[in-house]
Structures are given as structure tokens and as C-alpha cells.
Design an enzyme around this catalytic site. Structure first.
Site, mmCIF file in Angstrom:
data_model
loop_
_atom_site.group_PDB
_atom_site.id
_atom_site.type_symbol
_atom_site.label_atom_id
_atom_site.label_comp_id
_atom_site.label_asym_id
_atom_site.label_seq_id
_atom_site.Cartn_x
_atom_site.Cartn_y
_atom_site.Cartn_z
ATOM 1 N N ARG A 169 48.788 37.022 38.593
ATOM 2 C CA ARG A 169 48.254 36.316 37.626
ATOM 3 C C ARG A 169 49.398 35.746 36.465
ATOM 4 O O ARG A 169 48.952 34.779 35.811
ATOM 5 C CB ARG A 169 47.066 37.167 36.909
ATOM 6 C CG ARG A 169 45.984 37.140 37.690
ATOM 7 C CD ARG A 169 46.150 37.179 39.117
ATOM 8 N NE ARG A 169 44.913 37.479 39.764
ATOM 9 C CZ ARG A 169 44.185 38.600 40.275
ATOM 10 N NH1 ARG A 169 44.588 39.659 39.914
ATOM 11 N NH2 ARG A 169 42.944 38.682 40.822
ATOM 12 N N ASP A 198 47.748 36.957 45.824
ATOM 13 C CA ASP A 198 46.316 36.706 45.197
ATOM 14 C C ASP A 198 45.829 35.354 44.922
ATOM 15 O O ASP A 198 46.667 34.227 45.701
ATOM 16 C CB ASP A 198 46.311 37.292 43.739
ATOM 17 C CG ASP A 198 44.874 37.884 43.430
ATOM 18 O OD1 ASP A 198 43.767 37.237 43.745
ATOM 19 O OD2 ASP A 198 44.803 39.068 43.157
ATOM 20 N N HIS A 265 40.896 37.085 48.315
ATOM 21 C CA HIS A 265 41.967 36.918 47.198
ATOM 22 C C HIS A 265 43.070 36.287 48.047
ATOM 23 O O HIS A 265 44.434 36.422 47.813
ATOM 24 C CB HIS A 265 42.562 38.217 46.479
ATOM 25 C CG HIS A 265 41.662 38.919 45.558
ATOM 26 N ND1 HIS A 265 41.446 38.281 44.609
ATOM 27 C CD2 HIS A 265 40.721 39.945 45.726
ATOM 28 C CE1 HIS A 265 40.440 38.913 43.838
ATOM 29 N NE2 HIS A 265 40.180 40.043 44.703
ATOM 30 N N GLU A 328 37.148 42.772 46.820
ATOM 31 C CA GLU A 328 36.326 41.741 46.454
ATOM 32 C C GLU A 328 36.381 40.458 47.215
ATOM 33 O O GLU A 328 36.508 39.280 46.782
ATOM 34 C CB GLU A 328 36.726 41.276 45.002
ATOM 35 C CG GLU A 328 36.714 42.322 44.005
ATOM 36 C CD GLU A 328 37.428 42.002 42.659
ATOM 37 O OE1 GLU A 328 36.658 42.198 41.587
ATOM 38 O OE2 GLU A 328 38.530 41.477 42.545
HETATM 39 C C1 ACM Z 1 40.525 45.247 42.057
HETATM 40 O O1 ACM Z 1 40.348 45.669 40.720
HETATM 41 N N1 ACM Z 1 39.926 44.206 42.544
HETATM 42 C C2 ACM Z 1 40.945 46.214 42.893
#
Ligand code: ACM
Length: 767
Positions: A169, A198, A265, A328
Site C-alpha cells: 500500500r 496485493d 488481493h 478476503e
Molecule cells: C487482513 O487483514 N486482510 C489479513
């Protein structure tokens, strides 16, 4: 033995020699397993050699490291020699018969004849050297040290003492990563979990797939090139740089565990090679924080890619564990793809979660065939995962409980407790981050072994890890503020015996740690100790006199203050209880430790009519019904620690608390326009859209309640014409007595977000 009590006695009783006068000499963090005081002392000065007793390269390296660290932080320049241990020396010795059997353990003896650190293994000797360095730097003063005689036997509670850094990020230089590794070593942490891929970037050079970094390492931020936002943002680590970092870590007995996140991701990877994605389309590298939709495909070609990437990853990272993410992954793309559905049918898996289970299992088997072990976020449990996979529990501790009960090894890194991107205070000057606040005390109180586990299951707990997600940490200054001193608390959670946990003892040892940070230029946060000046606004407005109270988060220091704007010191009045001060007044306060050292430098608050009628947006709570909240910078990549603005991406609505409105005739708002760069996945439907009456929406001011009388409607300017920061002004109808305000932005939810920097209520006579 209650050694914690012993440490505390030593710190406070003054029974030791005069050279101890300035601070507790046993200000060790993390606290060792056993510390016994002995008679006598030993003086360390520039003539004291560090003797490498076993003439081995690793021991020599540790000795050199120790000498360099002492020289840099204490101003004592010691020479390293090899040979027979002599009296009057600091001796480092690896000894297979050393009494502490743990490979990371050591013993350290200070006697009138000298200092000796003994360990069975290199790692233990290194940790012992760090302890000695801490003993020599109780206050980071320069010069000779008279050390009290003592005996330490020490070993860690857990084998996984981790810190995760998100280099996606926001990107850190090699030197910055190394600086963090140095600090990890000083805290006896031993696993650096490196989040390298990511949606917003691919940060590791893979020679077989050059597009991963040529395309995947760079993003075009929203509003690129305007008002300080860079035109492109990114970077990556070459394989040479990665080898350098892995070696740097290894020299500090830290293992680097790389994370290549899959199957979600994955947007930056798919941006580089659309053929490994599900849709065949090429997205841009994401600029949206949150949960993006791009997944890896589940076909053979994609597994070929994954295996080839992992081959290069394994060649770079000797770690036994390879982290493959698993978190996620919203399954919409798999759900919508006929090819993926056909694959699921052919495999006989019942749903997309089970397909993820199959995907992760396949990767795990590949790693296992190369002698490595898979670790993933706790979602890997959802689809079933092979028995030898280790699980990193982040959705609270439930994943850890479930995993350990199934026989998996687990690492505890629960959100929000060990997420260092959570704010550590709700002070107005706190930097960007998420709520709820995770303060120093809460990190210190974290217990890695969930109480649901029995003794056998508890053996699966490898340890605890803090995660530094960097959406809101564009610089190392942000990272340091977020990490220190919460890392001290984590180090004690991970290293020290559970029964030795003692919050007040920990606090008593922190001033020495702060001095070590200052000696190394580390920008630690003083959030736990910074003085807060409290005033009852309405009473002060009514009477012209403020009842002032002073406090700090932990309540352990001495608050000294002035009322004339001068810098408070130890001679300034000591705060005991709330006091009255006539308006206007400037209250300035600083926090001192019992030994007189500064815990938090002066913070001030001007109390006058104007300040009592104004509030920062960060001080205004959310409207009822939606507790999501972030503090963000003016732009996604803005590099300064301030300013920051509070936003709720689901509902732009904040409350101004009940205030005496008599005489208030107008409202002035310093507002800011922010990027709406948040990927909310299925939660997008929760974003509240409000009717507006002008093209760009308004700031609507309601009396008392959010459905109360509208007092003012302030149209927002055209985003294409106005600067990021702008002012809004309106007159208000006459009101009497105390009223709250509800302030709502009605801007379209597919456009920018808005936040309030400051609200001022203006009485008659103000311009
Ligand atoms: C996470 O915070 N997505 C592992």
C-alpha cells in the site's frame, strides 16, 4: 521467584551504587525470564574489551554488532578481540553445555570480575548481547557505566515473535526495511512477515515474469499530479535487494516470511498478466483500499504461473514457512465464470469457498514438495486445508481456536487488537489510522493463548504478531509512530513469561526505552503519555472561567503545567486536581516519569471564547447508526503526519455536541474534499445516499438531531474548480440554551468524499 518485584525494588530503592542514580539499570524490555541481583559491580569503560571466546564467525559478528550498537547509542567505543577469556572483559561464549537449553536462550552474568554471556546457539548469544546493550543504556547517556552485579537466565515464551510490514500500500526503501529489522532485533522479535503483493502493487522482482514489476509495481493515484499527489506511485525490490534484506535479517536472527497473496488481493498481478485472471480483462493496478474483486483463475495455466513464482520466491527466502495469504477473496468472479463453475463441477467441490480450499491445498502441496510449509490467513480454514498448514488468525482469535482444535499450528495476529494501523489514542493530534483505538495497555494485555484451548491444543500456538498495514502510512515516520512503543508491549507478550506480565513495571521501564529510541532517531509515539487539557466548554462559556483538568492515557506520569504559555518543566506546578483559570488562558503541560525524564513533550491548549465555540472534525463523533471511521490524509499518498481528517465512508454525518448557542449567529466550516478510493465489495450497498438540492451536494446543519430542524444548507463547490480545502459560511437563526448540531454531507456517493477540518460557531461581533 517473583523477579518482577525484584526488578521494581531495584529500580526504586536506590540500594545500588551511585552510578545507578539516573535510571533503573534493569530497565530491560522484554523482561527476562529470571534476573537475580548479586553483590558488587563492574565498570565498563573504553578499555573494556569484548572477547570472543570461541573464535567463531557468528560469535565475532555478534560481538561486532554489540560494539557498534554501544558505540552509536552510548558513545562507548569498545574493542573486540578473540582469545582466552580474561578478567575485566565482556566475554561472549557459545557453549554446548550452557545451562539454558533453549536455542534462543542465554545466560548473562555481571560480576566484579567481568561480564559473561553464554548460550548454546548463535541466536541465544545474540539475544544476550541485546540484553547487555540494554543494561548499558538505561538512559542512553554517554561514557563509563558502573554495572551492578547480576545474573540473568533468559529464554522466549514463543517461537514466533512477529511483525508484518505491508510494503504494497506504501513502499519502503531497503534502508527503511533494514531499520525496522534493527528495531525488531532490539525487541527480540524473530519473524518479519513481509506483505509483498496485493491489489495496489507487486513489489518483488520475478525474473520469469517481468511484467509483474514493469506494470504491476506502479499505480496512478486518483488526482495524480495535482496539489502534491504524485503522478505515479510505486516501486519494487530487486532480487539482489531481497537477498540483501534476507541476509540482514538473518544476521539479526530474524526469519523473513514472504507473503504472496492468493487467490484474492491479486489485482496488480492480473493487471500485469490478464491471462492469470478470471475475466481475461486487464484492470489497472488498484488505487482503492479495501477489498477488490480480482481473483486468480483456478486453471492449470494459472497454477503454472503460481508454481513458477513460488520457485523464485523459495530461492530467495530460506524460510520454512511461505505465506500465501488467502484472505478476503470475494468470490464474485469465480461465481460468474462458466469456466470456473465447470472446474468446480469437475472437481466435485460444492461452492467457491471449497474451491479456494482446493486452490490453497494445491499450493500447499507444491510448497511441501519443496520442503516448505504453507501459512495463510484464517480464511484458509473455511474451505478445508491440509493438516500441516499453519494458520494466522486475524479475524479475532476464533480462527486460532478452530485451527488449534483441528491440530494446526497458529499465530495470533487478531484485528483490531494487534493491528498497528489502529489508532493508539483518540487525541486530536493523533495521526492517520482506524478506530477503534488500540492503546498501549491493550496491546500489553493481549494473551496469545486463547482460553478455549486445552493444554495440548495450546502447544499449537506458535506466538503472536503485530501487523503494520500501510494504507494510511505513506512514510517511515508514520510507521514508526504506529509501531513504537506498542512494539515494546508486543515484545513482552511474545518473549516474557505470562506470569511476569506487570503493566506498572512495564511503564517504569519505558523511559529507558524512549531514551534508546531518541538515541537512534526513532520517531516513537508519545500518545500514551501526552497531556490532554480538558475543559467543560459550556460552563466556561457561561462563567468566563474554565475548570481545567489534565490527564494522560495511562495516568502513570507527573503532569507539570504553566498558564502563561511558557514551557513547563519539573519546577512548574504539578497537577493534582482540576483548577479554575480565567479566560483567556493558554494551558501548557508536559508529562514526566518518576525519574524526572520527559515522557511527553509539552502540548498546549488555548482556552478562549473562540476556541470554546469550535471543534476539529476529528473531535466530532459519528452520527448514530454507523461506527465505521478512519483518519485519513488529504491525499492517498500525502507524506506529512498532519493534517488528518475523520471520515466514515458509509455515511458522511457527524455530531457537534450540545453547546450554549446564545449569541451564536453564524457557522464557519473549514472543509476538505477527499478521494473516495475505497473498495467495499459487498458492503458497497451499505453506503448511505442522501437527497441533495444543488449539483455537488451540500453540508446540511440540523438542530439537535439528524432529522431535526434544518438551520443552514451550505452548497459544496464544483470539485473541478475549487481547491481541495475550502471554507463554507452561513448565518444561523437565533437559538437559546444548549443545542447539539448534526452535520450531514449530501454529496453524490459516486463522487468525492468530504470531511470537516474545523467547525466554528461565530457569536455576534465576529467577522
Ligand atoms: C487482513 O487483514 N486482510 C489479513
Amino acid at each position: 521467584m517473583n523477579f518482577v518485584r525484584l526488578v521494581f525494588c531495584v529500580a526504586l530503592s536506590g540500594i545500588a551504587s551511585i552510578a545507578w542514580a539516573t535510571a533503573a539499570p534493569t530497565s530491560l524490555t522484554p523482561l527476562p525470564a529470571q534476573l537475580d541481583q548479586a553483590d558488587g559491580s563492574f565498570q565498563v569503560d573504553e578499555k573494556t574489551p569484548i572477547v570472543v571466546a570461541d573464535n567463531d564467525a557468528s560469535t565475532r559478528h555478534t560481538a561486532d554488532y554489540l560494539a557498534e550498537l554501544i558505540g552509536r547509542t552510548r558513545g562507548l567505543h569498545l574493542h573486540v578481540t578473540t582469545g582466552v577469556a580474561t578478567a575485566g572483559a565482556i566475554v561472549l561464549q557459545r557453549d554446548p553445555r550452557a545451562t539454558v537449553a533453549n536455542s534462543e536462550g542465554y545466560s548473562l552474568d555481571v560480576t566484579p570480575q567481568g561480564i559473561r554471556i553464554t548460550a548454546r546457539d548463535d541466536a541465544g548469544l545474540f539475544h544476550g548481547a541485546i540484553t547487555l546493550w540494554q543494561l548499558l543504556t538505561p538512559d542512553a547517556q554517554q561514557g563509563t557505566v558502573l554495572m551492578p552485579a547480576l545474573h540473568i537466565r533468559d529464554e522466549p515464551r514463543f517461537v514466533w515473535r512477529g511483525l508484518m510490514l505491508d510494503s504494497v500500500r506504501h513502499f519502503q526503501s531497503v534502508a527503511e526495511v533494514e531499520q525496522l529489522l534493527d528495531q525488531m532485533a532490539q525487541h527480540k522479535l524473530n519473524v518479519f512477515h513481509w506483505h509483498l503483493t496485493d491489489d495496489q502493487g507487486w513489489r518483488i522482482q520475478i525474473k520469469r515474469y517481468p511484467e509483474l514489476t514493469r506494470i504491476g509495481a506502479w499505480r496512478t493515484p486518483p488526482d495524480a499530479g495535482h496539489e502534491g499527489e504524485p503522478a505515479t506511485y510505486g516501486g519494487f525490490y530487486t532480487q539482489d535487494q531481497i537477498r540483501q534484506i534476507v541476509a540482514y535479517a538473518a544476521a539479526r536472527y530474524i526469519t523473513v516470511v514472504p507473503e504472496i497473496d492468493m487467490p484474492g488481493h491479486a489485482q496488480a498481478a492480473v493487471a500485469a498478466y490478464p491471462q492469470i485472471g478470471v475475466t481475461g480483462k486487464r484492470p489497472s493496478v488498484s488505487v482503492d483500499w479495501g477489498v477488490n474483486p480480482y481473483l486468480y483463475n483456478a486453471d492449470d495455466a494459472t497454477f503454472g504461473f503460481v508454481d513458477n513464482v513460488l520457485d523464485e520466491v523459495m530461492a530467495l527466502f530460506p524460510s520454512r514457512y511461505i505465506h500465501v495469504g488467502g484472505d478476503e477473496a470475494v468470490k464474485d468472479q469465480w461465481h460468474a465464470s462458466p469456466a470456473v463453475q465447470a472446474k468446480m463441477h469437475a472437481l466435485g467441490v460444492k461452492d467457491e469457498d471449497a474451491l479456494q480450499g482446493w486452490f490453497i491445498d494445491r499450493v500447499g502441496k507444491y510448497l511441501a514438495s519443496h520442503g516448505r510449509r504453507l501459512i495463510g490467513w484464517d480464511e484458509i480454514l473455511d474451505g478445508g486445508v491440509q493438516a500441516d498448514a499453519a494458520v494466522m488468525s486475524w479475524r479475532g482469535s476464533d480462527g486460532a481456536v478452530k485451527a488449534a482444535q483441528q491440530g494446526h499450528d497458529v499465530v495470533l495476529s487478531p484485528a483490531p487488537g494487534l493491528y498497528f494501523d489502529q489508532l493508539q489514542s483518540d487525541r486530536t493530534d493523533e495521526i492517520a489510522g482506524r478506530i477503534p483505538v488500540q492503546d498501549l495497555a491493550s496491546v500489553y494485555a493481549f494473551e496469545p493463548v486463547p482460553k478455549e484451548l486445552d493444554a495440548a491444543q495450546a502447544k499449537h500456538v506458535l506466538g503472536a504478531q503485530a501487523n503494520v498495514w500501510t494504507e494510511h502510512m505513506p512514510t517511515m515516520g508514520h510507521v514508526e509512530h504506529a509501531v513504537f512503543p506498542r512494539l515494546d508491549a508486543l515484545s513482552e507478550v511474545d518473549w516474557s513469561a505470562a506470569k511476569s506480565r506487570d503493566w506498572h513495571g512495564f511503564l517504569a521501564r519505558l523511559p529507558a526505552q524512549f531514551a534508546r529510541y531518541r538515541a537512534q532517531g526513532i520517531g516513537y509515539a508519545d500518545s500514551a503519555f501526552a497531556p490532554e487539557v480538558g475543559v467543560d466548554r459550556n460552563a466556561a462559556l457561561a462563567s468566563g472561567t474554565a475548570q481545567v483538568s489534565l490527564s494522560d492515557q495511562v495516568g502513570a506520569g507527573a503532569l507539570h503545567y504553566t498558564l502563561d504559555g511558557s514551557v513547563p518543566d519539573l519546577h512548574s506546578p504539578l497537577y493534582h486536581a482540576p483548577f479554575s483559570a480565567k479566560l483567556p488562558v493558554t494551558v501548557r503541560a508536559a508529562t514526566f516519569a518518576v525519574d524526572g525524564s520527559l515522557l511527553a513533550s509539552p502540548h498546549q491548549r488555548v482556552v478562549d471564547q473562540a476556541s470554546l465555540l469550535s471543534l476539529g472534525g476529528n473531535e466530532m463523533p459519528n452520527c448514530p447508526g454507523s461506527d465505521f471511521r478512519l483518519r485519513v490524509q488529504p491525499m492517498p499518498d500525502a507524506t506529512s503526519l498532519a493534517p488528518v481528517y475523520s471520515i466514515n465512508v458509509f455515511d458522511s454525518c457527524q455530531l457537534y455536541p450540545a453547546t450554549r448557542m446564545d449569541g451564536v449567529v453564524a457557522i464557519h466550516v473549514d472543509a476538505v474534499r477527499l478521494e473516495r478510493n475505497y473498495a467495499l465489495a459487498h458492503d458497497a450497498k451499505l453506503v448511505v445516499s442522501r437527497p441533495r438540492s444543488t449539483p455537488f451536494g451540500e453540508l446540511v446543519v440540523h438542530q439537535d438531531r439528524c432529522d431535526g430542524q434544518v438551520l443552514a444548507t451550505l452548497p459544496l463547490p464544483n470539485p473541478d474548480q475549487a481547491g481541495r480545502s475550502f471554507a463554507l459560511d452561513a448565518s444561523l437563526p437565533a437559538q437559546h440554551g444548549e443545542h447539539a448540531l448534526c452535520l450531514i454531507f449530501t454529496a453524490p456517493i459516486d463522487g468525492p468524499l468530504y470531511a470537516m477540518a474545523r467547525i466554528a460557531l461565530l457569536p455576534t461581533g465576529t467577522k
